[in-house]
Design an enzyme around this catalytic site. Sequence first.
Site, PDB file in Angstrom:
ATOM      1  N   SER A 102      28.471  39.120  37.542  1.00 35.28           N
ATOM      2  CA  SER A 102      27.358  39.198  36.269  1.00 35.28           C
ATOM      3  C   SER A 102      27.791  38.742  35.038  1.00 35.28           C
ATOM      4  O   SER A 102      26.881  38.194  34.551  1.00 35.28           O
ATOM      5  CB  SER A 102      27.366  41.188  35.347  1.00 35.28           C
ATOM      6  OG  SER A 102      28.389  41.589  34.829  1.00 35.28           O
ATOM      7  N   ARG A 103      29.000  37.531  35.246  1.00 36.47           N
ATOM      8  CA  ARG A 103      29.120  36.444  34.004  1.00 36.47           C
ATOM      9  C   ARG A 103      30.267  35.860  35.106  1.00 36.47           C
ATOM     10  O   ARG A 103      30.735  35.863  36.067  1.00 36.47           O
ATOM     11  CB  ARG A 103      29.241  37.286  33.139  1.00 36.47           C
ATOM     12  CG  ARG A 103      31.354  38.167  33.046  1.00 36.47           C
ATOM     13  CD  ARG A 103      30.841  39.067  32.009  1.00 36.47           C
ATOM     14  NE  ARG A 103      32.273  40.120  32.455  1.00 36.47           N
ATOM     15  CZ  ARG A 103      33.564  39.313  31.551  1.00 36.47           C
ATOM     16  NH1 ARG A 103      33.783  38.273  31.119  1.00 36.47           N
ATOM     17  NH2 ARG A 103      34.794  40.385  31.882  1.00 36.47           N
ATOM     18  N   ASP A 141      33.637  50.687  39.706  1.00 37.13           N
ATOM     19  CA  ASP A 141      35.090  50.007  38.787  1.00 37.13           C
ATOM     20  C   ASP A 141      36.028  50.874  39.512  1.00 37.13           C
ATOM     21  O   ASP A 141      35.989  51.356  40.521  1.00 37.13           O
ATOM     22  CB  ASP A 141      35.357  51.786  38.235  1.00 37.13           C
ATOM     23  CG  ASP A 141      37.043  51.368  37.735  1.00 37.13           C
ATOM     24  OD1 ASP A 141      37.850  50.691  37.689  1.00 37.13           O
ATOM     25  OD2 ASP A 141      36.967  52.237  36.927  1.00 37.13           O
ATOM     26  N   TYR A 187      49.255  39.428  34.829  1.00 35.64           N
ATOM     27  CA  TYR A 187      48.256  38.568  35.045  1.00 35.64           C
ATOM     28  C   TYR A 187      48.671  37.463  36.770  1.00 35.64           C
ATOM     29  O   TYR A 187      47.869  38.295  37.415  1.00 35.64           O
ATOM     30  CB  TYR A 187      47.160  37.508  33.874  1.00 35.64           C
ATOM     31  CG  TYR A 187      46.086  37.029  35.054  1.00 35.64           C
ATOM     32  CD1 TYR A 187      44.645  38.016  34.866  1.00 35.64           C
ATOM     33  CD2 TYR A 187      46.276  36.034  34.396  1.00 35.64           C
ATOM     34  CE1 TYR A 187      44.023  37.143  35.563  1.00 35.64           C
ATOM     35  CE2 TYR A 187      45.634  35.409  35.244  1.00 35.64           C
ATOM     36  CZ  TYR A 187      44.117  35.707  35.528  1.00 35.64           C
ATOM     37  OH  TYR A 187      42.986  35.122  35.844  1.00 35.64           O
ATOM     38  N   ALA A 232      35.596  38.432  42.242  1.00 30.94           N
ATOM     39  CA  ALA A 232      35.500  38.146  41.329  1.00 30.94           C
ATOM     40  C   ALA A 232      35.616  38.837  40.157  1.00 30.94           C
ATOM     41  O   ALA A 232      35.774  38.235  38.429  1.00 30.94           O
ATOM     42  CB  ALA A 232      34.227  37.236  40.932  1.00 30.94           C
ATOM     43  N   ALA A 233      35.682  39.927  40.075  1.00 33.35           N
ATOM     44  CA  ALA A 233      36.528  41.141  38.985  1.00 33.35           C
ATOM     45  C   ALA A 233      37.872  41.073  38.697  1.00 33.35           C
ATOM     46  O   ALA A 233      38.928  40.642  39.307  1.00 33.35           O
ATOM     47  CB  ALA A 233      35.836  42.294  39.531  1.00 33.35           C
TER      48      ALA A 233
END
Length: 236
Positions: free
Chosen positions: A11-12, A55, A147, A82-83
């Site tokens: 979505s982005r 999710d 991360y 890509a999440a």
Amino acid sequence: MGKICAIFGGSRGIGKAVAELLAERGCRLVIIARNLEGAQSTACNLGGHLALSCDVSSEQEVQNTFEEIQRHLGPINYLVNAAGINRDGLLLRAKTEDMIAQIHTNLLGTMLTCKAAVKIMTRQQGGAIVNIGSVVGLKGNSGQSVYSATKAGLLGFSRSLAKEVAKKQIRVNVVAPGFIRTDMTSHLEEDQLKKSILLGRFGEPREVAQAVVFLLESPYVTGTTLIVDGGLQLMI
């Protein structure tokens, strides 16, 4: 009919840019995001593709998502993961819940979507997966230890999975971006950081998307990591 591609985090940012490029190529898309409204907006703007909420850290939600895709479109040909989330900060100050959230979304979530996709791709004897990593998964970065760990784990996972599924003609690759202009990097001081980039600027999501599409469409490339960072890794 065009290839069917499921894009988690579509979505982005980078995921949305991938969706735009694949739409131009006539692919049938599934835009998947935690926020359904965001997914629906992107899907509508690209011409009315399927939008779903998921999710990725929930195995049941991932399974439900793939079942929904099968009902609406059939078996997928491409998967793009890509999440991702980041909770930057020194490890000594990191909250355990933030550490777990990054591991579950960035690493476990990718494992779960790949597991579901491979089941489908195995039956049809072919498919392509591209996971979005990061250059920090290769080089590390102060303040991003958790991360970086999730992205380093993603590299090892993808290489191993590529070996597991090659006989089924399923390809698995990684794109490792550097600093890209997205919501995730909007808080960074670009003027300072671009001095550490060989090309002297942040990248654009579409520039990463071009690498993703290249790997999806390249029939003799698997188990590789394509770095898209403007030369950042050469400067650190």
